[in-house]
Design a protein around this motif. Structure first.
Motif, short mmCIF file in Angstrom:
data_model
loop_
_atom_site.label_atom_id
_atom_site.label_comp_id
_atom_site.label_asym_id
_atom_site.label_seq_id
_atom_site.Cartn_x
_atom_site.Cartn_y
_atom_site.Cartn_z
N LYS A 153 10.06 23.82 53.24
CA LYS A 153 10.87 22.90 54.04
C LYS A 153 11.38 23.54 55.33
O LYS A 153 11.83 22.84 56.23
CB LYS A 153 12.05 22.38 53.21
CG LYS A 153 11.61 21.42 52.13
CD LYS A 153 12.78 20.97 51.29
CE LYS A 153 12.35 20.06 50.16
NZ LYS A 153 13.47 19.61 49.35
N LYS A 154 11.28 24.85 55.45
CA LYS A 154 11.73 25.55 56.66
C LYS A 154 10.68 25.52 57.77
O LYS A 154 10.96 25.95 58.88
CB LYS A 154 12.09 27.00 56.31
CG LYS A 154 13.26 27.11 55.37
CD LYS A 154 13.53 28.55 54.98
CE LYS A 154 14.67 28.61 53.97
NZ LYS A 154 14.88 29.96 53.46
N ASN A 155 9.49 25.02 57.49
CA ASN A 155 8.41 25.00 58.47
C ASN A 155 8.56 23.81 59.42
O ASN A 155 8.73 22.67 58.96
CB ASN A 155 7.06 24.96 57.77
CG ASN A 155 6.73 26.29 57.15
OD1 ASN A 155 6.19 27.16 57.83
ND2 ASN A 155 7.06 26.48 55.88
N PRO A 156 8.48 24.06 60.72
CA PRO A 156 8.64 23.00 61.72
C PRO A 156 7.60 21.89 61.56
O PRO A 156 6.42 22.16 61.33
CB PRO A 156 8.44 23.71 63.06
CG PRO A 156 8.61 25.16 62.78
CD PRO A 156 8.24 25.36 61.34
N GLY A 157 8.08 20.66 61.66
CA GLY A 157 7.19 19.51 61.69
C GLY A 157 6.72 19.00 60.35
O GLY A 157 6.07 17.96 60.28
N LEU A 158 7.04 19.70 59.25
CA LEU A 158 6.60 19.25 57.92
C LEU A 158 7.47 18.06 57.51
O LEU A 158 8.69 18.18 57.41
CB LEU A 158 6.72 20.38 56.90
CG LEU A 158 6.38 20.02 55.45
CD1 LEU A 158 4.95 19.52 55.31
CD2 LEU A 158 6.63 21.20 54.53
N LYS A 159 6.83 16.92 57.28
CA LYS A 159 7.56 15.71 56.88
C LYS A 159 7.56 15.52 55.36
O LYS A 159 8.55 15.07 54.80
CB LYS A 159 6.94 14.49 57.54
CG LYS A 159 7.12 14.45 59.04
CD LYS A 159 6.42 13.23 59.58
CE LYS A 159 7.00 12.78 60.87
NZ LYS A 159 6.41 11.50 61.30
N SER A 160 6.42 15.82 54.71
CA SER A 160 6.35 15.65 53.26
C SER A 160 5.17 16.41 52.68
O SER A 160 4.26 16.80 53.41
CB SER A 160 6.20 14.17 52.90
OG SER A 160 4.95 13.67 53.31
N LYS A 161 5.23 16.61 51.38
CA LYS A 161 4.12 17.22 50.65
C LYS A 161 3.99 16.52 49.31
O LYS A 161 4.98 16.24 48.64
CB LYS A 161 4.35 18.71 50.38
CG LYS A 161 3.21 19.29 49.53
CD LYS A 161 3.37 20.73 49.16
CE LYS A 161 2.15 21.17 48.34
NZ LYS A 161 2.16 22.58 48.07
N THR A 162 2.76 16.27 48.92
CA THR A 162 2.44 15.81 47.58
C THR A 162 1.68 16.95 46.91
O THR A 162 0.62 17.34 47.38
CB THR A 162 1.56 14.54 47.62
OG1 THR A 162 2.28 13.51 48.30
CG2 THR A 162 1.17 14.08 46.22
N TRP A 163 2.27 17.52 45.87
CA TRP A 163 1.63 18.63 45.16
C TRP A 163 0.39 18.14 44.43
O TRP A 163 0.37 17.03 43.88
CB TRP A 163 2.60 19.21 44.14
CG TRP A 163 3.58 20.18 44.69
CD1 TRP A 163 4.86 19.90 45.09
CD2 TRP A 163 3.40 21.58 44.87
NE1 TRP A 163 5.47 21.06 45.52
CE2 TRP A 163 4.59 22.10 45.40
CE3 TRP A 163 2.33 22.45 44.65
CZ2 TRP A 163 4.75 23.44 45.69
CZ3 TRP A 163 2.49 23.79 44.95
CH2 TRP A 163 3.70 24.27 45.47
#
Length: 115
Positions: free
Chosen positions: A31-41
């Motif tokens: 979540k600290k990475n710029p521009g990451l909106k979401s992740k589906t594992w």
């Protein structure tokens, strides 16, 4: 024209089952990475691949994530990384037609009538 919705697919081939991955700590770090909106594992069937389907706000942020964070994660896990980037803008209408959760519903353009 810049792409505003970029999807990244990543898979790391590892020798560790998903149940042994410390995903809560990984979520915090990701979540600290710029521009990451979401992740589906994602967890591979019948193999020990882990990965995900990510949404980013730009190609630059998605590429930086893949070349930085993901490459380092694969190295730490002793795995092999595979990454692909996808243009989410060009496919918007097709995704809306399939009720994709990555696309909010557009407001209706029907006129309001007085009763």
């Amino acid at each position: 024209m810049s792409i505003k919705k970029v999807f990244l697919y990543a898979e790391i081939q590892v020798g560790i089952p998903f149940t042994k991955i410390d995903w809560p700590a990984i979520n915090v770090a990701m979540k600290k990475n710029p521009g990451l909106k979401s992740k589906t594992w994602l967890s591979g069937l019948n193999n020990h691949s882990i990965g995900g389907f990510y949404e980013f706000d730009s190609v630059a942020n998605a590429r930086a994530y893949a070349e930085g964070y993901l490459a380092e994660a694969a190295k730490q896990l002793g795995g092999t990384l595979s990454v692909k980037l996808f243009d989410g803008d060009v496919t918007e209408d097709a995704n809306r037609g399939m009720s994709s959760p990555y696309y909010a519903k557009k407001a209706s353009k029907q006129p309001v009538t007085a009763s």
